[in-house]
Design a protein around this motif. Structure first.
Motif, short mmCIF file in Angstrom:
data_model
loop_
_atom_site.label_atom_id
_atom_site.label_comp_id
_atom_site.label_asym_id
_atom_site.label_seq_id
_atom_site.Cartn_x
_atom_site.Cartn_y
_atom_site.Cartn_z
N ARG A 141 0.82 -1.21 0.00
CA ARG A 141 0.00 0.00 0.00
C ARG A 141 0.86 1.26 0.00
O ARG A 141 0.50 2.26 -0.65
CB ARG A 141 -0.91 0.01 1.24
N LEU A 142 1.98 1.24 0.70
CA LEU A 142 2.81 2.43 0.80
C LEU A 142 3.69 2.64 -0.44
O LEU A 142 4.16 3.76 -0.65
CB LEU A 142 3.70 2.34 2.05
N GLN A 143 3.92 1.60 -1.22
CA GLN A 143 4.80 1.72 -2.38
C GLN A 143 4.01 2.12 -3.63
O GLN A 143 2.80 1.95 -3.69
CB GLN A 143 5.51 0.38 -2.63
N PRO A 144 4.71 2.64 -4.64
CA PRO A 144 4.06 2.89 -5.93
C PRO A 144 3.59 1.58 -6.56
O PRO A 144 3.89 0.49 -6.09
CB PRO A 144 5.16 3.56 -6.76
N SER A 145 2.82 1.72 -7.64
CA SER A 145 2.16 0.55 -8.23
C SER A 145 3.16 -0.53 -8.64
O SER A 145 3.00 -1.70 -8.29
CB SER A 145 1.32 0.99 -9.43
N GLU A 146 4.18 -0.17 -9.40
CA GLU A 146 5.12 -1.18 -9.89
C GLU A 146 5.90 -1.81 -8.75
O GLU A 146 6.11 -3.02 -8.71
CB GLU A 146 6.09 -0.54 -10.91
N MET A 147 6.34 -0.97 -7.81
CA MET A 147 7.07 -1.51 -6.67
C MET A 147 6.16 -2.38 -5.81
O MET A 147 6.61 -3.38 -5.24
CB MET A 147 7.64 -0.36 -5.84
N ALA A 148 4.89 -2.02 -5.74
CA ALA A 148 3.95 -2.82 -4.95
C ALA A 148 3.78 -4.21 -5.53
O ALA A 148 3.66 -5.20 -4.80
CB ALA A 148 2.60 -2.10 -4.88
N LYS A 149 3.77 -4.32 -6.86
CA LYS A 149 3.65 -5.64 -7.49
C LYS A 149 4.83 -6.54 -7.13
O LYS A 149 4.67 -7.73 -6.86
CB LYS A 149 3.54 -5.49 -9.00
N SER A 150 6.04 -5.97 -7.14
CA SER A 150 7.21 -6.78 -6.78
C SER A 150 7.16 -7.21 -5.32
O SER A 150 7.54 -8.34 -4.98
CB SER A 150 8.49 -5.99 -7.05
N ILE A 151 6.67 -6.31 -4.47
CA ILE A 151 6.55 -6.66 -3.04
C ILE A 151 5.53 -7.78 -2.85
O ILE A 151 5.75 -8.73 -2.10
CB ILE A 151 6.19 -5.41 -2.22
N ILE A 152 4.40 -7.69 -3.57
CA ILE A 152 3.38 -8.74 -3.46
C ILE A 152 3.90 -10.05 -4.02
O ILE A 152 3.56 -11.14 -3.51
CB ILE A 152 2.10 -8.29 -4.18
N ALA A 153 4.74 -9.98 -5.05
CA ALA A 153 5.34 -11.21 -5.58
C ALA A 153 6.21 -11.88 -4.53
O ALA A 153 6.18 -13.12 -4.36
CB ALA A 153 6.15 -10.89 -6.84
N LYS A 154 7.01 -11.09 -3.80
CA LYS A 154 7.80 -11.66 -2.70
C LYS A 154 6.89 -12.22 -1.61
O LYS A 154 7.17 -13.28 -1.03
CB LYS A 154 8.70 -10.57 -2.11
N ALA A 155 5.80 -11.51 -1.35
CA ALA A 155 4.87 -11.98 -0.32
C ALA A 155 4.25 -13.31 -0.72
O ALA A 155 4.06 -14.21 0.11
CB ALA A 155 3.79 -10.94 -0.10
#
Length: 971
Positions: free
Chosen positions: A379-393
């Motif tokens: 939620r705190l990251q921009p859209s593209e960075m959020a996708k990479s974080i969710i991929a790690k999650a």
């Protein structure tokens, strides 16, 4: 012996220095006593430790040596005064010493020393010896007297103060202060609502200061906001000041590059822009060129507080404390995910977004198995960075439904969402939420295939089974629901969906069987049948347009868990509840089942008839009434409702036939006779109506039948026949008051006032409780300008009927009409004391008061009779008079809801809507009034009973319009 006497004497006058001086002076005169000085010193030491300065001084004025023990000196008449003995003590000792204190004063005028000015107790009116010298001994004597008086005063001070407090308390109880009188009212101010505060009237200017006519104060009227907005929109959102502003020369430029407008052309919008620009310049000048951190005063801009940008001064300390606390939480327990999330959100709130991201990234490293941390990081990251974080999650938590759902939300393309959901279902095939989300994104054909797989993976989800059944054909849907019932034998929704499926395919016979089987199956599986939940399902089926299923559920479960003696009451409550929720099919089913249990209950048939009249069709209404008169032939009201329905539909022969059948079931019914007569007279069948009346007089012969006969002749302008009929009626029913009223009105119509007066007199003698008779007689006297006689009639009526508000109102109006406003106000005060809960009196009180005091009177009236439609109507009229249309409409609606039978309320509301409403609102109002069918009200009854309106009697819409025209204007 002498010394003992002296010692006792000295101790007696220990606090009186004047007496001590006299005694010591006398001791010096005794020739037989030696060592006088020593004795005097001893006495002085005994009396007071302080040494008194009286030794060696001259004797007090008027002192006579030895006078106390019987010695006599040389006195004159002027010393002892008139009417005194020579042995009396001279009053020189009591001379006025205060006069001698001021040597600079002039001597007062010589006082009257006549014997007539002498009093035995107080002496002369003035002081005889006030002009002598005031020496030091006199001063000491005064001091001693004052000390003794002070001591004696202190001895009784406590008792005196207590007595004074008691007297003050008793006085305050009898005559309390203004503050004490309003203590209870001040406490009630805490319970006042905002509407009560807004209803408080403005205080009028009661000052009577004389103003100079030559100098008039300049007055200013504030401009409304609407006018300012209109001018701003016309002139490009610019507001100009014409005077009072010092500007630069026209055409000159400011330091910010803005041109200064000429006087009279100052644009306030440009001033705001300039102000913001100046603020930016000051902030730039105050900022540090290296770090970018400003060094402005913290109280001015809140910028030098560790780079915090709090919203106000009160947040600064709290933010610092919260940061320290959350830092301690994350350090002591780094695996505690809520602490990291709270710390990140704190930095986000304070404007430090990058620091918040750093904190949450660290939290993901420390707590990799917590799904909330990963979601917060995305939620705190921009859209593209959020996708990479969710991929790690997803790699760390592949079984988390929340993370997969967040991954779906981050995707913008439908195809990408489908791919993510399918990957999620591969990892979590038993998630109902993921299956539902996946089905919503598919087409109907693919959704059916997907649901087939979903029910295999989630066989306990009723929603998935029902959704699959909706997408299948009829035969396949039955198979799907049968499988669902085998998988989940304890759920009622599957059975209800099966019943709705049969109803949708016109297999209505199976609906009731399925509901009965459902109850049997659920009881066999130890499921409790909750009556309320099943009735809620029936209401949902009604709203979903499945009436057969709704009726089947109601008939099956309505009697479950209801005691025998409570059945009627409980089922009527169920019907009212369904009606309130607009589930009319369910309510009709409740009435139908109740009437099968109680077929001879007239009240249930009547309530069911009213329900069909308001929410059903004409055919359903008449069919129900036809069955009602079959089961309850003695219920006159049901016959009359059926006949009136046919009459209003224009089928007069059918209505006449129904009334004939009603005569057969109720041969001597007064209501049915009058209904038949009204039917014939309204359809211009006057001869038929007369024959019916003659037959009714012979059969029923009630006072009302005789009255209807006389009224028919009156309406047909046969005044002689009407009077003859009334006379016959009076012979049979001499205490029926309407005969006297009708006879008096007919005689007035013929011009015979004296006969009408005699008729009313006879009426009030035989019917003293009939208020209209008293009012009619007083009105007749008022028409002849006999105000005094009318007043006495109303007073006599109030004696006979002491708490009748209608009599008080007529008496008040009589005084107002006669111009006796003060008498009217006094009568109104007495009336409110006698009838404090009368809405008619309070309504009269409001409009008799001056305009500034009307709000206060309305508040008092609402406190005394809040649920009275008359006072609510008066408040609505008051708002209408003050041009507050929105509030007036709200109060009119409240008035008609409080008492729908009050016709004056409907007429006033109609008049208001006609003047300030729309055609649709007026149409809705007329429909509601016709449905309410009012019968009471001062102006409504006058309109209905007017002999000129007899042909439209019963037509509520026409009566409403005529009554609205007859209403008085607002004042």
């Amino acid at each position: 012996m002498f010394f003992h006497f002296l010692r006792s004497l000295l101790f007696t006058v220990v606090f009186n220095q004047l007496f001590v001086n006299i005694v010591l002076t006398k001791l010096a005169l005794f020739p037989g006593i030696k060592k006088g000085k020593q004795i005097k010193m001893n006495v002085q030491n005994l009396v007071n430790k302080k040494k008194k300065a009286f030794i060696g001084m001259t004797a007090p004025p008027g002192y006579v040596p030895g006078l106390g023990r019987g010695a006599t000196g040389f006195t004159t008449r002027s010393d002892i005064g008139p009417a005194r003995d020579a042995s009396d003590i001279s009053d020189e000792r009591h001379k006025n010493f205060n006069k001698g204190k001021s040597g600079d004063r002039q001597e007062e005028e010589e006082e009257d020393l006549n014997e007539s000015n002498f009093d035995e107790f107080t002496g002369y009116g003035g002081s005889l010896f006030g002009g002598g010298p005031y020496d030091k001994e006199d001063e000491e004597a005064d001091i001693v007297y004052e000390s003794i008086d002070k001591r004696m005063d202190e001895r009784r001070k406590i008792k005196r103060e207590e007595r004074l407090k008691e007297e003050i308390k008793r006085y305050r109880m009898e005559k309390p202060k203004i503050q004490q009188q309003f203590e209870d009212i001040k406490r009630e101010l805490g319970t006042m609502s905002p509407d009560d505060w807004s209803a408080i009237p403005d205080v009028a200017n009661m000052t009577r200061t004389k103003k100079n006519k030559n100098t008039r104060a300049e007055r200013f009227t504030p401009v409304p906001d609407s006018m300012i907005e209109r001018i701003a929109s016309q002139q490009g959102h610019s507001t100009y000041a014409s005077s009072g502003i010092q500007t630069a020369l026209p055409g000159t430029a400011t330091s910010l590059g803005m041109k200064t407008p000429a006087p009279g052309e100052l644009d306030l919008l440009q001033i705001g822009v300039a102000k913001n620009s100046m603020l930016g310049v000051k902030l730039d000048q105050a900022s540090d060129s290296v770090t970018g951190q400003t060094v402005v005063d913290p109280k001015g801009y809140l910028t030098d507080l560790n780079s915090i940008t709090p919203r106000n001064l009160g947040d600064v300390g709290d933010i610092k404390k919260a940061r320290l606390l959350l830092q301690s939480v994350t350090n002591t327990n780094p695996k505690h995910a809520p602490g990291w999330i709270a710390a990140a959100r704190l930095e986000e709130v304070t404007g430090k977004l990058q620091q918040a991201r750093n904190i949450i990234v660290k939290a993901c490293e420390v707590c990799p198995n917590n799904e909330d941390v990963w979601i917060e990081a995305a939620r705190l990251q921009p859209s593209e960075m959020a996708k990479s974080i969710i991929a790690k999650a997803v790699r760390n938590l592949p079984q988390s439904v929340k993370i997969w759902d967040k991954a779906v939300q981050l995707e913008d393309d439908t195809m990408a969402k489908r791919r993510v959901l399918r990957k999620a279902l591969e990892n979590i095939p038993n998630s109902v939420k993921l299956w539902k989300d996946a089905v919503e994104l598919e087409e109907p054909g693919d959704a059916r295939i997907l649901l087939g797989r979903a029910v295999e993976c989630c066989p306990t989800s009723v929603e998935l089974w029902c959704a699959l059944a909706k997408l299948e054909t009829y035969e396949n849907a039955r198979k799907v629901l049968n499988k669902a019932r085998q998988k989940i034998p304890t759920d009622r929704k599957i059975w209800i969906n099966a019943a709705r499926l049969e109803e949708a395919n016109n297999n209505k016979e199976m609906v009731h069987k399925i509901i009965e089987r459902a109850l049997t199956s659920l009881k066999a599986n130890m499921v409790e049948i909750n009556r309320e939940l099943w009735l809620k399902e029936a209401e949902e089926c009604d709203h979903a347009e499945s009436p057969i299923t709704c009726q089947a559920i109601v008939r099956t479960v309505i009697a479950i868990g209801v005691e025998t003696e409570d059945r009627k009451h409980t089922w009527m409550e169920d019907a009212d509840s369904f009606t309130a929720n607009k589930a009319y099919v369910a309510a009709r089913a409740v009435f139908a089942y109740t009437l099968t249990v109680f077929p001879t209950k007239k009240s249930i048939w009547q309530r069911a008839a009213f329900f069909e009249k308001n929410h059903g069709t004409i055919e359903q209404y008449e069919s129900l009434l036809q069955r009602a008169v079959t089961y309850c032939p003695k219920a006159e009201v049901l016959w009359l409702m059926r006949a009136k329905s046919k009459w209003l539909a224009g089928n007069v022969p059918e209505a006449r036939s129904i009334l004939n059948d009603a005569f057969g079931a109720n041969p001597n019914s007064e209501e049915i006779w009058i209904a038949a007569i009204t039917l014939e007279s309204k359809n211009n069948e006057h001869e038929r109506a007369r024959k019916l009346l003659q037959k009714a007089r012979e059969t029923a012969g009630t006072a009302r039948v005789w009255m209807k006969s006389a009224r028919l002749e009156w309406c047909l302008s046969n005044l002689a026949g009407a009077l003859q009929t009334i006379q016959y009626g009076l012979g049979k029913f001499p205490e029926f008051p309407k005969f006297y009223l009708m006879k008096g009105q007919i005689e007035l119509q013929q011009g015979y006032k004296e006969k009408a007066r005699n008729t009313y007199d006879l009426g009030i003698k035989r019917c003293p409780e009939c208020i209209p008779l008293w009012v009619s007689l007083a009105t007749l006297e008022t028409l002849d300008d006999n105000i005094t006689k009318a007043r006495s009639i109303l007073e006599k009526a109030r004696v006979r009927n002491p708490k009748n508000d209608e009599l008080w109102v007529n008496a008040i109006r009589l005084e107002v009409k006669a111009g006796n406003d003060n008498v009217a106000q006094a009568l109104l005060a007495r009336a409110l004391q006698t009838c404090p809960k009368s809405g008619i009196l309070w309504s009269e009180c409001i409009f008799m008061a001056p305009r500034p005091a009307r709000k206060t009177k309305s508040v008092d009236g609402l406190k005394n009779c809040d649920n009275d439609a008359h006072i609510v109507l008066a408040v609505a009229r008051l708002f209408w008079l003050e041009r507050k249309m929105k509030k007036a409409k709200e109060w009119f609606i409240k008035a008609v809801k409080l008492n729908p039978d009050l016709g004056d309320t409907w007429a006033t509301y109609y008049k208001f809507t006609a003047a300030h409403g729309t055609e649709d609102e007026l149409k809705v109002l007329v429909e509601k009034c016709v449905q309410a069918d009012p019968h009471h009200g001062e102006y409504w009854c006058k309109t209905c009973k007017c002999i000129d309106n007899w042909r439209i009697d019963g037509n509520t819409e026409l009566m409403l319009k005529l009554c609205a025209k007859s209403l008085p204007e607002l004042r």
